[in-house]
Design an enzyme around this catalytic site. Sequence first.
Site, PDB file in Angstrom:
ATOM      1  N   THR A  76       0.836  -1.213   0.000  1.00 19.32           N
ATOM      2  CA  THR A  76       0.000   0.000   0.000  1.00 19.32           C
ATOM      3  C   THR A  76       0.863   1.251   0.000  1.00 19.32           C
ATOM      4  OG1 THR A  76      -1.935  -1.017   1.044  1.00 19.32           O
ATOM      5  CG2 THR A  76      -1.651   1.350   1.360  1.00 19.32           C
ATOM      6  N   ASN A 153      -5.925  -9.735  -7.140  1.00 19.11           N
ATOM      7  CA  ASN A 153      -6.059 -10.334  -5.818  1.00 19.11           C
ATOM      8  C   ASN A 153      -7.405 -10.997  -5.573  1.00 19.11           C
ATOM      9  OD1 ASN A 153      -6.843  -7.479  -5.913  1.00 19.11           O
ATOM     10  ND2 ASN A 153      -7.447  -7.751  -3.793  1.00 19.11           N
ATOM     11  N   CYS A 328      -8.750  -5.909   2.360  1.00 18.77           N
ATOM     12  CA  CYS A 328      -8.816  -4.480   2.643  1.00 18.77           C
ATOM     13  C   CYS A 328     -10.236  -3.943   2.584  1.00 18.77           C
ATOM     14  CB  CYS A 328      -7.936  -3.712   1.659  1.00 18.77           C
ATOM     15  SG  CYS A 328      -6.184  -4.093   1.839  1.00 18.77           S
TER      16      CYS A 328
END
Length: 384
Positions: A76, A153, A328
């Site tokens: 990130t 992902n 996330c």
Amino acid sequence: MEKEDRIYLDHQATCPLDERVFEVMCQHLRGGAANPHSSEHSFGWEASKVVLEAQERVAALIGADADEIIFTSGATEANNLALRGSDFSQRSKLIVSTIEHKCVLEAARSLKADKAVEVASVKVDAQGEVRLDQLEELADERAAVVSVIGVHNEVGTVQPLGRISEIVRASGAALHFDMAQAPTAIDMAGVAELADTISLSAHKMYGPMGIGCLYVSRSHQSKLTPQIVGGGQQNGLRSGTVPVALAAGMGKAAEIVAAEAGERDKLRRLNAMLWTALQALPCEVELNGPSLDVRHPGNLNVSFSGNDSRDLIGALQPLVAVSSGSACTSGTEEPSYVIRELGHSLERAQSAIRFSIGRFTSEQDVISAVGAIERAVRQIQLAA
């Protein structure tokens, strides 16, 4: 229930720490104190050497040089440095795909709000591949940076990295690849030649949490503005003391994943086994994303028609760890924006579950997980 009885199928959220990595980290956690940036004594020199060796191992994974590896707190931060650190003074457009990781999409939004950067979005097809015709159209003389998630992902899409690189290079824009999920999925050799910046994460390849890196090509380093300032460490691009043990762990993880490319065949075999078993369940199942032969070998994203993914995941607890999407965004009420961007209905997005197999997954894990899923489906059907 003992920990050993539980089945972990969420490797794209995080991978368990490889014991070989842990052993390397322990050598430095138990050793004497030393700051790798202390250049006046042997303790500092030794710590600095450990960091350099870690940089060399990560660099070797992608075909880069050690001084092009900038350690960060994770992917990130690396994505933020690559995007928010870019220069938009001469060219004012940032191009991202519609299925980027949340941190890339949020960085893009912040650039639009803070610096009036024009953000253009490239759509994807039903398999999650970037539409190259649209990318060619958007990558004009105003484009400063293009950012694409190389291996997805959630749905496991592997992008055509070489073709994307050709298009972006021809436009004169800088190219960033978010490759956090890529080391366990594809051969990474030579990837550094394709882009100006590349983000990696240690814990996505069986290394420790809390560290990642940004590959920044030597020619591109003068074009980035650091986002964390201080002592000017790491070529002035990321200030702060590099955590020696974490860096050593990431280096070892990179070395192992590069050497054990054969494990991708195992992942693909177990993934096919899981998909075949899921299709025999007493409900309709639909595959989201590309076919198994071209996606991330450990990724399987499946919609269970007529079922809410949250109900299914809840019924699987505490035995099986799976997720409804990116870690996330887990815990939010909204369904995966990624599934919707593939052109699927809201209902299909709401019933989607991501399974991700890893290095230590066994055939028995798959068999036991399918049994638990079948019981969960029947339990929900009975309660309906």
